[in-house]
Design an enzyme around this catalytic site. Structure first.
Site, short mmCIF file in Angstrom:
data_model
loop_
_atom_site.label_atom_id
_atom_site.label_comp_id
_atom_site.label_asym_id
_atom_site.label_seq_id
_atom_site.Cartn_x
_atom_site.Cartn_y
_atom_site.Cartn_z
N ASP A 174 41.77 -17.49 2.57
CA ASP A 174 41.34 -16.99 1.25
C ASP A 174 41.12 -18.12 0.24
O ASP A 174 41.93 -19.03 0.12
CB ASP A 174 42.40 -16.04 0.69
CG ASP A 174 42.45 -14.73 1.46
OD1 ASP A 174 41.83 -14.65 2.55
OD2 ASP A 174 43.11 -13.80 0.98
N ASP A 212 38.41 -6.57 8.03
CA ASP A 212 39.40 -7.64 7.90
C ASP A 212 40.48 -7.53 8.99
O ASP A 212 41.21 -6.54 9.05
CB ASP A 212 40.03 -7.51 6.49
CG ASP A 212 40.89 -8.67 6.11
OD1 ASP A 212 41.24 -9.48 6.99
OD2 ASP A 212 41.24 -8.77 4.92
C1 GLA Z 1 42.66 -10.70 3.05
C2 GLA Z 1 41.20 -11.12 2.81
C3 GLA Z 1 40.90 -11.07 1.34
C4 GLA Z 1 41.15 -9.66 0.80
C5 GLA Z 1 42.57 -9.21 1.13
C6 GLA Z 1 42.78 -7.74 0.82
O1 GLA Z 1 43.55 -11.59 2.51
O2 GLA Z 1 40.98 -12.41 3.33
O3 GLA Z 1 39.56 -11.47 1.07
O4 GLA Z 1 40.20 -8.80 1.40
O5 GLA Z 1 42.87 -9.39 2.51
O6 GLA Z 1 44.04 -7.27 1.19
#
Ligand code: GLA
Length: 399
Positions: A221, A147
């Protein structure tokens, strides 16, 4: 001149081979499993993951294809004096957890960031990529979600601003960061699914395969509400051509069974993700699985569309107001067609031509209604019926 030509030809024959080396041979169909984030977020513990593994087996999810049990952010501790990352107190024994998950016929996934910190401000992999990849391999990890998060500030520091010149430098850094972990994973020799999470920046679908990605997030998200799901669906228009066996667009994990989604909304979410050849990573609390949600997540015909061996993602073939029609070809020569009412009112479909021709479907091909489990015969003369708010009609056509 002749030498130059011979050299060019030799390079041209080598090129497909070089491209094939980028593939780790994994995820020939979109990965299926469960991820801790959408329900547990930062509260997840080793015990929650063990329980999830138990329930994936007892609910029938494993046998339906949900095999990856993925720990998201907040498992990380600090590095020891030699830089080896430790787990935090919520995950006292990662190797034991991996062994447990494997003993159930499941696979274990983990999460990190190319930055010094993850999104939840835990330790990231910056400057420790190989060390971390080796650690994952030692534990028996089968899947990594990587990520961007903490790395964005490094990109900004190296090339401040958002003009074209800065963006070029930032984008290059981002690709390099993903390539670094790709190489580190390859070096471990362990097959590890590589999942990019950078929210679709720099049209990642165009270069994801080049950095070894098996899947790449195409959006920000997802949340457990219908507007979020509808918005994500909308932004997938045009991405179908980038999906193929081994390389998938990832519109984010499932929220099926979370929030206040109605049965129609849960079905539309699941059905849409299947049309999109999306990874099916359930994100709900499995200790509270209701028969209704189990039926949505375990619908064999929906899963078969998602997992179709041809690996062709759906395209939108029609949109009028809130009604959309998406179609994808299937390996058996048939098609899946989804008609969705994204609107707030009941909509009669009586007048709506199903756009079979545009969808590549033979006019008199027999149709099967998946959610109501009914054979409908030929729909050449249109479809009679209607869709409630947020409802999806999901049809499978024979060839
Ligand atoms: C980001 C990602 C999520 C999750 C969070 C964890 O927002 O897009 O899917 O993994 O980080 O902190």
């Amino acid at each position: 001149m002749r030498r130059l030509l011979a050299c060019t030809l030799a390079l041209a024959t080598l090129a497909p081979f070089a491209a094939a080396q980028k593939s780790n041979g994994l995820a020939l169909t979109p990965p299926m499993g469960w991820n801790s984030w959408n329900w547990f977020a930062g509260k997840v513990t080793q015990d929650d993951v063990k329980k999830a593994a138990d329930l994936i087996v007892s609910s029938g999810m494993r046998d339906a294809g949900y095999v990856y049990v993925n720990i998201d952010d907040t498992w990380e501790g600090k590095r020891d004096a030699s830089g080896v990352l430790q787990t935090n107190e919520k995950f006292p024994d990662m190797k034991g957890l991996a062994d447990y998950v494997h003993s159930k016929g499941l696979k274990l996934g983990i999460y990190s960031s190319p930055g010094d910190q993850t999104c939840a401000r835990f330790e990231g992999s910056l400057h420790h990529e190989q060390q971390d990849a080796d650690l994952y391999a030692k534990w028996g990890i089968d899947y990594l979600k990587y990520d961007l998060c903490g790395f964005r500030k490094d990109m900004q520091t190296a090339a401040p601003g958002d003009d074209a010149a800065a963006k070029t430098v930032q984008d290059k850094m981002m690709r390099n960061a993903y390539e670094t972990m790709h190489q580190a994973l390859l070096k471990t020799g362990r097959p590890i699914v590589y999942s990019l999470c950078q929210y679709g920046f720099d049209s990642v679908w165009q270069w994801g395969p080049e950095v070894g990605a098996n899947l790449w997030r195409t959006t920000g998200d997802v949340s457990a509400n219908f507007p979020s799901i509808a918005l994500i669906a909308e932004t997938q228009v045009g991405l179908a051509k980038y999906a193929a066996p081994g390389h998938w667009n990832d519109p984010d994990m499932l929220e099926v069974g979370n929030g206040k989604l109605t049965l129609d909304e849960n079905r539309t979410h699941m059905g849409m993700w299947a049309m999109l050849a999306a990874p099916l990573l359930a994100g709900n609390n499995l200790t509270q699985l209701t028969p209704e949600i189990t039926a949505v997540l375990l619908n064999k015909e929906v899963i078969a569309i998602d997992q179709d061996a041809l690996g062709k993602q759906a395209d939108r073939v029609y949109k009028e107001g809130p009604v959309e029609i998406w179609s994808r070809p299937l390996a058996d020569g048939g098609h899946a067609l989804a008609v969705i009412n994204f609107g707030e009112d009941f909509t009669f479909l009586r007048g709506i031509d199903l756009h079979l021709k545009e969808a590549g479907i033979r006019g008199n091909a027999p149709a099967h209604d998946i959610w109501s489990a009914k054979d409908l015969g030929s729909l050449q003369t249109g479809y009679k019926g209607g869709l409630k708010r947020h409802e999806m009609l999901l049809l499978r056509f024979g060839k």
